[in-house]
Design a protein around this motif. Structure first.
Motif, PDB file in Angstrom:
ATOM      1  N   ALA B 105      22.364   2.553 -16.673  1.00 34.52           N
ATOM      2  CA  ALA B 105      23.292   3.444 -15.952  1.00 34.52           C
ATOM      3  C   ALA B 105      23.425   4.771 -16.697  1.00 34.52           C
ATOM      4  O   ALA B 105      23.465   5.837 -16.064  1.00 34.52           O
ATOM      5  N   ILE B 106      23.479   4.718 -18.029  1.00 38.13           N
ATOM      6  CA  ILE B 106      23.605   5.955 -18.814  1.00 38.13           C
ATOM      7  C   ILE B 106      22.360   6.819 -18.643  1.00 38.13           C
ATOM      8  O   ILE B 106      22.439   8.032 -18.488  1.00 38.13           O
ATOM      9  N   PHE B 107      21.189   6.159 -18.631  1.00 43.62           N
ATOM     10  CA  PHE B 107      19.918   6.866 -18.428  1.00 43.62           C
ATOM     11  C   PHE B 107      19.935   7.582 -17.072  1.00 43.62           C
ATOM     12  O   PHE B 107      19.585   8.757 -16.969  1.00 43.62           O
ATOM     13  N   ALA B 108      20.383   6.854 -16.030  1.00 43.50           N
ATOM     14  CA  ALA B 108      20.413   7.440 -14.686  1.00 43.50           C
ATOM     15  C   ALA B 108      21.396   8.606 -14.640  1.00 43.50           C
ATOM     16  O   ALA B 108      21.103   9.665 -14.060  1.00 43.50           O
ATOM     17  N   ARG B 109      22.575   8.421 -15.264  1.00 45.02           N
ATOM     18  CA  ARG B 109      23.609   9.460 -15.249  1.00 45.02           C
ATOM     19  C   ARG B 109      23.125  10.711 -15.990  1.00 45.02           C
ATOM     20  O   ARG B 109      23.272  11.825 -15.510  1.00 45.02           O
ATOM     21  N   GLU B 110      22.510  10.496 -17.149  1.00 46.38           N
ATOM     22  CA  GLU B 110      22.035  11.625 -17.958  1.00 46.38           C
ATOM     23  C   GLU B 110      20.911  12.363 -17.226  1.00 46.38           C
ATOM     24  O   GLU B 110      20.862  13.595 -17.224  1.00 46.38           O
ATOM     25  N   SER B 111      20.016  11.584 -16.577  1.00 44.51           N
ATOM     26  CA  SER B 111      18.910  12.202 -15.825  1.00 44.51           C
ATOM     27  C   SER B 111      19.463  13.059 -14.692  1.00 44.51           C
ATOM     28  O   SER B 111      19.010  14.181 -14.461  1.00 44.51           O
ATOM     29  N   ALA B 112      20.482  12.497 -13.977  1.00 44.00           N
ATOM     30  CA  ALA B 112      21.067  13.244 -12.853  1.00 44.00           C
ATOM     31  C   ALA B 112      21.731  14.526 -13.362  1.00 44.00           C
ATOM     32  O   ALA B 112      21.589  15.588 -12.754  1.00 44.00           O
TER      33      ALA B 112
END
Lengths: 76, 271
Positions: B105-112
């Motif tokens: 989830a952190i990876f997705a949030r940071e990517s977004a």
């Protein structure tokens, strides 16, 4: 500047996750230090207060958080 | 001569704590590398490592000038503040009161977030044809800069915690080198696994590690604080193992009681 602010906030947050808990820890160390200064070695009372107090702190503050969560849930 | 009864927990704590922090930093570095390539990711990472290295080189010699009892007391109190924060949070996570750390989830949030900032940086689209290639180059540089800063910030913030833990568990008994080796071992382990799988290391049992590290940091905190105020622990360094066992029991009790008190309460965002 914003990066510096973030770093400083992170540094404070590292040690003060919960302000009340931080105050409790500092008070505990002060009491244990005073006991150690007032008593002769082997400072059993200071040792007992420091150890027992430090063991109680995470339990008390985890339970307090759980109670706050429960109250917040009731209010919703 | 290294006392292994102190060195083992010091190296173990530095290794496990660093493992947790490096996994968190790796997630952000990977997000930056995936979106903008490895150049800004590595530039930000190495810049942060240079700042951390300078910090250690500056603080290290200064600590040698502080009287041992004062150093033990200051480090002990800081360890208590830091370790109890970790232990309390890990207990609350184990009790289901705050959500577990989710690297995916952190990876997705940071990517977004990086994509959004990248679009903002690329937003100034010039209408003049001649200026277009210059503007595109500036936009790419600007997006790389933003991505590099994200990697820099992640490594610096997580690295500060690693530096503190290494100093805290190592300084009181001249164990800075073994503790640093523990931290470097964790970096090497995460980088090796990360390079192999090339995705967020979501299967690392982060909360269990944090629980264990919180226990060890609290044990060190009580030990150093006690030595700092002039206590002579029975059994010397070996009391660390007893303290660790007691804090493990306290952490499990905290998780059990918190779960019981708030039974049925939904998880909320960690603070």
């Amino acid at each position: 500047m914003s990066l510096l602010r973030t770093v400083l906030a992170e540094l404070v947050g590292m040690f003060v996750a919960d302000a009340a808990m931080a105050v409790a820890i500092l008070a505990l160390v002060a009491v244990a230090g005073a006991l150690a200064a007032m008593t002769a070695p082997p400072h059993i009372a200071a040792m007992a207060v420091l150890t027992a107090g430090a063991l109680a702190v995470p339990v008390v503050f985890a339970v307090a958080y759980a109670q706050r969560t429960k109250r917040a849930r009731r209010l919703r | 001569m290294i006392e292994w009864s102190t060195a083992t927990p010091a190296i173990g704590s530095a290794f496990l704590a660093s493992l947790v922090e490096v996994v968190e930093a790796f997630t952000i570095i990977l997000a930056v590398a995936t979106l903008r390539g490895w150049r800004p990711a590595l530039a930000g990472t190495f810049a942060a490592l240079a700042v951390l290295g300078a910090l250690v080189l500056t603080l290290g010699p200064l600590m040698g000038r502080v009287p041992l009892h004062v150093l033990q007391l200051v480090i002990g109190v800081l360890l208590l503040l830091f370790g109890m924060g970790w232990l309390r949070k890990a207990a609350l996570r184990a009790a289901g009161l705050i959500p577990l750390h989710d690297e995916v989830a952190i990876f997705a949030r940071e990517s977004a977030a990086l994509s959004a900032e990248g679009h903002t940086a690329a937003g100034a689209d010039p209408s003049a044809t001649g200026a277009r290639s210059d503007a595109a180059a500036r936009s790419t540089a600007s997006q790389d800069w933003i991505a590099g800063i994200a990697a820099f910030k992640a490594v610096l913030l997580e690295g500060l915690e690693v530096v503190f833990i290494v100093i805290a568990v190592g300084a009181g008994r001249g164990l800075l080198l073994p503790a640093s080796l523990g931290a470097l071992g964790a970096c090497a382990a995460v980088l090796a696994v990360g390079a192999a799988v090339r995705k967020p290391l979501a299967r690392v049992p982060e909360n269990t590690l944090k629980f264990g590290v919180g226990v060890m940091l609290c044990a060190f905190g009580v030990f150093w604080t006690g030595e700092g105020i002039g206590l002579e622990w029975p059994g010397g360094d070996l009391v660390l193992f007893l303290l660790a066992g007691l804090f493990l029991a306290a952490g499990l009790l905290a998780a059990g009681l918190a779960r019981q008190v708030a039974s049925g309460a939904p998880a909320e965002v960690a603070r």
